[in-house]
Scaffold this motif. Structure first.
Motif: not given
Ligand code: FES
Length: 107
Positions: A50-53, A48, A68, A70-73
């Protein structure tokens, strides 16, 4: 730019990647996710923006977006565009299904 071919034939790749299941493959030094709907494949960066999930554990919604874990983006799998959330777009890799298999281009 590098081109990789998955499988040895169109039929083999269709069997290798079940519909609407996210598979992970490593091409060179790049981890990518693959998702197929019919004979259309989506090939995208496995992590991802965003933060690499890991998006391999993500879900696909009815609009063809990946969510995603982790934070559902959400990201459009056609364009990589972020649809909900605040980060850059997801990297999408061009692919082509042909009689030799699935060709994926890594820039
Ligand atoms: S790591 Fe994917 S939405 Fe935050």
């Amino acid at each position: 730019m590098k081109k990789f071919t998955l499988g040895n034939s169109k039929e083999e790749v269709l069997k290798l990647v079940p519909e609407r299941v996210i598979k992970k493959v490593i091409l060179g030094e790049t981890s990518i996710g693959i998702m197929r709907k019919g004979e259309t494949f989506h090939t995208f960066h496995a992590f991802c923006p965003h933060r690499g999930a890991s998006l391999i554990q993500g879900n696909i919604n009815s609009s063809g977006e990946i969510i995603c874990p982790l934070h559902q983006y959400r990201f459009d799998l056609e364009t990589g565009q972020v649809k909900s959330g605040y980060c850059g777009d997801l990297t999408i890799y061009p692919n082509e299904l042909n009689e030799n298999g699935l060709e994926i281009t890594i820039p």
